[in-house]
Design a protein around this motif. Structure first.
Motif, PDB file in Angstrom:
ATOM      1  N   LEU A   9     -16.666  60.621 -63.246  1.00  0.00           N
ATOM      2  CA  LEU A   9     -16.094  59.318 -63.589  1.00  0.00           C
ATOM      3  C   LEU A   9     -16.893  58.626 -64.682  1.00  0.00           C
ATOM      4  CD1 LEU A   9     -15.127  57.951 -60.066  1.00  0.00           C
ATOM      5  CD2 LEU A   9     -13.655  59.066 -61.760  1.00  0.00           C
ATOM      6  N   ASP A  10     -18.192  58.884 -64.730  1.00  0.00           N
ATOM      7  CA  ASP A  10     -19.029  58.288 -65.768  1.00  0.00           C
ATOM      8  C   ASP A  10     -18.751  58.868 -67.145  1.00  0.00           C
ATOM      9  OD1 ASP A  10     -20.274  56.716 -63.857  1.00  0.00           O
ATOM     10  OD2 ASP A  10     -21.941  58.121 -63.581  1.00  0.00           O
ATOM     11  N   LEU A  11     -18.121  60.025 -67.195  1.00  0.00           N
ATOM     12  CA  LEU A  11     -17.821  60.663 -68.474  1.00  0.00           C
ATOM     13  C   LEU A  11     -16.581  60.083 -69.150  1.00  0.00           C
ATOM     14  CD1 LEU A  11     -18.485  64.376 -67.510  1.00  0.00           C
ATOM     15  CD2 LEU A  11     -19.986  62.829 -68.784  1.00  0.00           C
ATOM     16  N   VAL A  12     -15.731  59.414 -68.382  1.00  0.00           N
ATOM     17  CA  VAL A  12     -14.515  58.823 -68.936  1.00  0.00           C
ATOM     18  C   VAL A  12     -14.902  57.507 -69.603  1.00  0.00           C
ATOM     19  CG1 VAL A  12     -12.198  57.978 -68.452  1.00  0.00           C
ATOM     20  CG2 VAL A  12     -13.110  59.905 -67.147  1.00  0.00           C
ATOM     21  N   ARG A  13     -14.759  57.472 -70.917  1.00  0.00           N
ATOM     22  CA  ARG A  13     -15.147  56.283 -71.672  1.00  0.00           C
ATOM     23  C   ARG A  13     -13.936  55.378 -71.897  1.00  0.00           C
ATOM     24  NH1 ARG A  13     -18.224  57.919 -76.893  1.00  0.00           N
ATOM     25  NH2 ARG A  13     -16.461  59.304 -77.202  1.00  0.00           N
ATOM     26  N   ASP A  14     -14.193  54.096 -72.088  1.00  0.00           N
ATOM     27  CA  ASP A  14     -13.126  53.109 -72.307  1.00  0.00           C
ATOM     28  C   ASP A  14     -12.163  53.553 -73.397  1.00  0.00           C
ATOM     29  OD1 ASP A  14     -13.600  51.193 -70.421  1.00  0.00           O
ATOM     30  OD2 ASP A  14     -14.613  49.792 -71.762  1.00  0.00           O
ATOM     31  N   GLY A  15     -10.881  53.565 -73.062  1.00  0.00           N
ATOM     32  CA  GLY A  15      -9.843  53.861 -74.034  1.00  0.00           C
ATOM     33  C   GLY A  15      -9.762  55.317 -74.457  1.00  0.00           C
ATOM     34  N   ARG A  16     -10.502  56.213 -73.799  1.00  0.00           N
ATOM     35  CA  ARG A  16     -10.532  57.614 -74.202  1.00  0.00           C
ATOM     36  C   ARG A  16     -10.130  58.509 -73.040  1.00  0.00           C
ATOM     37  NH1 ARG A  16     -12.744  58.637 -79.001  1.00  0.00           N
ATOM     38  NH2 ARG A  16     -13.358  60.755 -78.448  1.00  0.00           N
ATOM     39  N   TYR A  17      -9.486  59.600 -73.360  1.00  0.00           N
ATOM     40  CA  TYR A  17      -9.130  60.628 -72.390  1.00  0.00           C
ATOM     41  C   TYR A  17     -10.274  61.627 -72.300  1.00  0.00           C
ATOM     42  CZ  TYR A  17      -4.332  58.978 -72.216  1.00  0.00           C
ATOM     43  OH  TYR A  17      -3.220  58.214 -72.018  1.00  0.00           O
ATOM     44  N   LEU A  18     -10.355  62.307 -71.153  1.00  0.00           N
ATOM     45  CA  LEU A  18     -11.377  63.321 -70.963  1.00  0.00           C
ATOM     46  C   LEU A  18     -10.709  64.619 -70.565  1.00  0.00           C
ATOM     47  CD1 LEU A  18     -14.358  64.255 -70.561  1.00  0.00           C
ATOM     48  CD2 LEU A  18     -14.110  63.507 -68.177  1.00  0.00           C
ATOM     49  N   LEU A  19     -11.023  65.682 -71.266  1.00  0.00           N
ATOM     50  CA  LEU A  19     -10.606  67.017 -70.869  1.00  0.00           C
ATOM     51  C   LEU A  19     -11.795  67.625 -70.145  1.00  0.00           C
ATOM     52  CD1 LEU A  19      -8.358  69.147 -70.983  1.00  0.00           C
ATOM     53  CD2 LEU A  19      -9.570  70.113 -72.949  1.00  0.00           C
ATOM     54  N   LEU A  20     -11.659  67.827 -68.844  1.00  0.00           N
ATOM     55  CA  LEU A  20     -12.716  68.359 -68.010  1.00  0.00           C
ATOM     56  C   LEU A  20     -12.396  69.823 -67.740  1.00  0.00           C
ATOM     57  CD1 LEU A  20     -15.270  67.555 -66.449  1.00  0.00           C
ATOM     58  CD2 LEU A  20     -13.787  66.952 -64.531  1.00  0.00           C
ATOM     59  N   THR A  21     -13.219  70.717 -68.253  1.00  0.00           N
ATOM     60  CA  THR A  21     -12.931  72.147 -68.160  1.00  0.00           C
ATOM     61  C   THR A  21     -13.793  72.823 -67.102  1.00  0.00           C
ATOM     62  OG1 THR A  21     -14.571  72.956 -69.745  1.00  0.00           O
ATOM     63  CG2 THR A  21     -12.484  72.142 -70.637  1.00  0.00           C
ATOM     64  N   GLY A  22     -13.312  73.953 -66.630  1.00  0.00           N
ATOM     65  CA  GLY A  22     -14.102  74.775 -65.724  1.00  0.00           C
ATOM     66  C   GLY A  22     -15.234  75.443 -66.489  1.00  0.00           C
ATOM     67  N   PRO A  23     -16.169  76.052 -65.779  1.00  0.00           N
ATOM     68  CA  PRO A  23     -17.333  76.652 -66.436  1.00  0.00           C
ATOM     69  C   PRO A  23     -16.997  77.811 -67.371  1.00  0.00           C
ATOM     70  CG  PRO A  23     -17.327  77.133 -64.084  1.00  0.00           C
ATOM     71  CD  PRO A  23     -16.227  76.161 -64.335  1.00  0.00           C
ATOM     72  N   ALA A  24     -15.826  78.413 -67.219  1.00  0.00           N
ATOM     73  CA  ALA A  24     -15.414  79.502 -68.118  1.00  0.00           C
ATOM     74  C   ALA A  24     -14.301  79.032 -69.057  1.00  0.00           C
ATOM     75  CB  ALA A  24     -14.955  80.718 -67.315  1.00  0.00           C
ATOM     76  N   GLY A  25     -14.181  77.740 -69.240  1.00  0.00           N
ATOM     77  CA  GLY A  25     -13.086  77.181 -70.030  1.00  0.00           C
ATOM     78  C   GLY A  25     -13.414  76.949 -71.489  1.00  0.00           C
ATOM     79  N   HIS A  26     -14.081  77.898 -72.115  1.00  0.00           N
ATOM     80  CA  HIS A  26     -14.514  77.739 -73.509  1.00  0.00           C
ATOM     81  C   HIS A  26     -13.354  77.607 -74.490  1.00  0.00           C
ATOM     82  CE1 HIS A  26     -18.417  78.685 -71.910  1.00  0.00           C
ATOM     83  NE2 HIS A  26     -17.936  79.814 -71.415  1.00  0.00           N
ATOM     84  N   ALA A  45     -15.648  67.806 -71.602  1.00  0.00           N
ATOM     85  CA  ALA A  45     -16.848  68.091 -70.813  1.00  0.00           C
ATOM     86  C   ALA A  45     -16.586  69.337 -69.983  1.00  0.00           C
ATOM     87  CB  ALA A  45     -17.208  66.913 -69.918  1.00  0.00           C
ATOM     88  N   GLN A  46     -17.617  70.111 -69.761  1.00  0.00           N
ATOM     89  CA  GLN A  46     -17.490  71.358 -69.017  1.00  0.00           C
ATOM     90  C   GLN A  46     -18.254  71.244 -67.697  1.00  0.00           C
ATOM     91  OE1 GLN A  46     -19.438  74.852 -70.684  1.00  0.00           O
ATOM     92  NE2 GLN A  46     -17.555  75.982 -70.344  1.00  0.00           N
ATOM     93  N   LEU A  47     -17.576  71.599 -66.598  1.00  0.00           N
ATOM     94  CA  LEU A  47     -18.216  71.609 -65.288  1.00  0.00           C
ATOM     95  C   LEU A  47     -19.213  72.756 -65.192  1.00  0.00           C
ATOM     96  CD1 LEU A  47     -15.069  71.102 -63.039  1.00  0.00           C
ATOM     97  CD2 LEU A  47     -16.967  69.492 -63.272  1.00  0.00           C
ATOM     98  N   PRO A  48     -20.353  72.540 -64.556  1.00  0.00           N
ATOM     99  CA  PRO A  48     -21.270  73.661 -64.319  1.00  0.00           C
ATOM    100  C   PRO A  48     -20.731  74.543 -63.191  1.00  0.00           C
ATOM    101  CG  PRO A  48     -22.175  71.628 -63.434  1.00  0.00           C
ATOM    102  CD  PRO A  48     -20.902  71.268 -64.136  1.00  0.00           C
TER     103      PRO A  48
END
Length: 101
Positions: A9-26, A45-48
């Motif tokens: 949740l801290d990665l989502v910045r005001d007015g911006r979308y976040l693409l959160l990928t899996g660890p193999a989501g290069h 951002a990529q999940l560990p």
């Protein structure tokens, strides 16, 4: 950006979308840059490996809106579908050029 010891949740910045990928989501990062060539509204951002994968495979992804709601989920790598998902999330018809608002 690789996720470390912070809340997603801290990665989502005001007015911006976040693409959160899996660890193999290069493959998602180039797709995100294609959907938002100027970097105006989409972060990645990529999940560990040690984290839960948000009901996706290790190569999947989530598109999170600025209000922290999941707008779209890909259980496996389908980067070609990201542009349409971003367009829909922004209220544009699919296949529109969302990077040039």
């Amino acid at each position: 950006m690789r996720l470390t010891a912070t809340s997603t949740l801290d990665l989502v910045r005001d007015g911006r979308y976040l693409l959160l990928t899996g660890p193999a989501g290069h493959a998602w990062t180039p797709a995100a840059r294609k959907a938002d060539p100027t970097g105006a509204f989409l972060d990645v951002a990529q999940l560990p490996r040690r984290t839960a994968h948000c009901d996706t495979a290790e190569d999947g992804a989530l598109l999170v809106r600025p209000d922290h709601v999941v707008a779209w989920r890909a259980t496996h790598a389908t980067p070609h579908a990201l542009a349409d998902a971003v367009a829909r999330a922004l209220g544009h018809p699919p296949h529109s050029s969302v990077g040039h608002r």
